[in-house]
Write a protein that holds these residues in place. Structure first.
Motif, short mmCIF file in Angstrom:
data_model
loop_
_atom_site.label_atom_id
_atom_site.label_comp_id
_atom_site.label_asym_id
_atom_site.label_seq_id
_atom_site.Cartn_x
_atom_site.Cartn_y
_atom_site.Cartn_z
N VAL A 15 -15.03 19.92 -35.20
CA VAL A 15 -13.75 19.84 -34.72
C VAL A 15 -13.73 21.28 -34.06
CG1 VAL A 15 -11.38 20.29 -35.08
CG2 VAL A 15 -12.42 18.24 -35.87
N LEU A 16 -13.99 22.21 -34.78
CA LEU A 16 -13.85 23.58 -34.36
C LEU A 16 -15.00 23.79 -33.14
CD1 LEU A 16 -13.95 27.01 -36.35
CD2 LEU A 16 -15.59 26.71 -34.48
N VAL A 17 -16.17 23.46 -33.10
CA VAL A 17 -17.25 23.68 -32.07
C VAL A 17 -16.41 22.86 -30.91
CG1 VAL A 17 -19.42 23.24 -31.33
CG2 VAL A 17 -19.00 24.25 -33.54
N LYS A 18 -16.18 21.67 -31.07
CA LYS A 18 -15.72 20.94 -30.01
C LYS A 18 -14.67 21.45 -29.30
CE LYS A 18 -13.73 16.37 -28.93
NZ LYS A 18 -14.58 15.92 -27.61
N ALA A 19 -13.60 22.08 -30.12
CA ALA A 19 -12.38 22.84 -29.44
C ALA A 19 -12.60 23.79 -28.62
CB ALA A 19 -11.30 23.20 -30.63
N ARG A 79 -24.07 18.22 -34.70
CA ARG A 79 -23.85 17.05 -34.15
C ARG A 79 -23.10 17.18 -32.65
NH1 ARG A 79 -18.31 14.65 -36.99
NH2 ARG A 79 -17.76 13.18 -35.19
N TYR A 80 -22.41 18.28 -32.70
CA TYR A 80 -21.80 18.52 -31.35
C TYR A 80 -22.75 18.70 -30.24
CZ TYR A 80 -18.69 20.12 -27.29
OH TYR A 80 -18.17 20.18 -26.09
N TYR A 81 -23.63 19.71 -30.48
CA TYR A 81 -24.82 20.35 -29.61
C TYR A 81 -25.57 19.00 -29.10
CZ TYR A 81 -23.04 24.80 -31.36
OH TYR A 81 -22.23 25.83 -31.94
#
Length: 329
Positions: A278-282, A320-322
């Protein structure tokens, strides 16, 4: 008042970075929807960085239920140690401090390796910055011998890097006539009140503390070069040749050579994957907004932030986000 006027001006320019940042009401370990970020002194870019990240998270709180708070701390080493103790969830830390902590080296030898330390992303470059009174006769780092020098408080990354540099040169702290441990918010006034001859700071630019000092009294950025620096650059991938920009501080029109690191954003393997995701996506889903929150962020590129300056394993939630974005395999 001369110091506070400049400081208030600098902080006001960064005010947007801290909108929507909440204050903590209980430890993160007891409340999964609250996360805390350790930063640095309020005049530094670490504080702005934490505020910028929290702002992005808190804007989407209704969607993901996570609330973020930024905490002013003594800096890199303090943040890493406090994450290790479970009292912070995330923190900003110099790349060299990240490396030493993960491997149990330098100031982390007594504690041993922090095997659960995890990288999230890197942020801005941080030159090793020495600012000296114009009347102190200091033009290079070697001129600091027998001078009064503020190396920063225990727990700061700048102090850690200074110890490493002194060792490379073959000096101890006793090479200085006086070694003071003032926090970043105190060092400009100490310099201009002639209580110290020079201050040492590893920091992104422009910086409020350096702005304060150069505005209030005649002071000069100092070149940090020579055999000791060359040895650090040759033997450590996290140190890079850097340049202090010219023309952004009064009385300092020309670029000044030095070395430096990248600021990095770190956490622990014990922080849940979904929280880190959530932090990285934000941050990266709203990257244009993030870049506008401080001049030092303007040249950041996501691909560099997920590959450069990371010396602990990348947290699975970030990976996961990357992977979704195609930035890593």
């Amino acid at each position: 008042m001369r110091f506070m006027t400049g400081l208030k001006t600098m902080l006001a320019a960064f005010g947007a970075a801290f909108a929507l940042v909440s204050a903590p009401d209980e430890p993160a370990a007891q409340q999964n929807n609250f996360i805390s970020i350790g930063t640095g002194g309020v005049t530094g870019v670490y504080y702005v960085t934490g505020g910028a990240i929290c702002r992005q998270i808190n804007k989407g709180r209704r969607e993901h239920g996570i609330r973020c708070s930024v905490e002013s701390t003594d800096g890199s080493e303090f943040n890493v140690n406090t994450i290790r103790a479970g009292e912070l969830d995330f923190g900003v830390a110099q790349a060299d401090v990240q490396y030493y902590a993960y491997n149990g080296l330098a100031n982390f030898e007594d504690q041993g390796a922090f095997a659960d330390l995890r990288s999230v992303f890197s942020v801005h470059p941080e030159p090793y910055t020495v600012l000296a009174r114009a009347d102190a006769g200091i033009a290079t780092f070697q001129d600091l011998r027998d001078k009064r020098v503020n190396i920063g408080p225990p727990g700061s990354g700048g102090r850690n890097t200074t110890d490493v540099l002194l060792d490379a040169i073959g000096w101890g702290r006793d090479a200085f006539a006086l070694t003071s441990e003032l926090k970043a918010a105190e060092q400009a006034q100490a310099l201009c009140d002639n209580k110290v001859d020079a201050i040492v700071y590893v920091v992104g630019h422009p910086n409020g503390s350096i702005q304060e000092a150069t505005t209030a009294c005649d002071s000069r950025l100092v070149a940090v070069t020579g055999q000791g620096v060359d040895a650090l650059l040759a033997g450590n991938v996290f140190y890079r040749a850097r340049e202090l920009p010219g023309g952004i501080y009064r009385g300092n029109p020309d670029p000044v050579p030095t070395f430096g690191v990248r600021a990095t954003f770190v956490t622990s393997a014990t922080v849940p994957d979904d929280v880190v995701y959530v932090l990285v996506k934000a941050v990266f889903d709203n990257f244009d907004d993030f870049r506008r929150l401080h001049p030092v962020f303007e040249r950041l590129e996501p691909e560099d932030m997920v590959s450069d300056g990371l010396f602990a394993p990348v947290h699975e939630g970030a990976l996961r986000y990357y992977r979704e974005r195609g930035w890593v395999d």
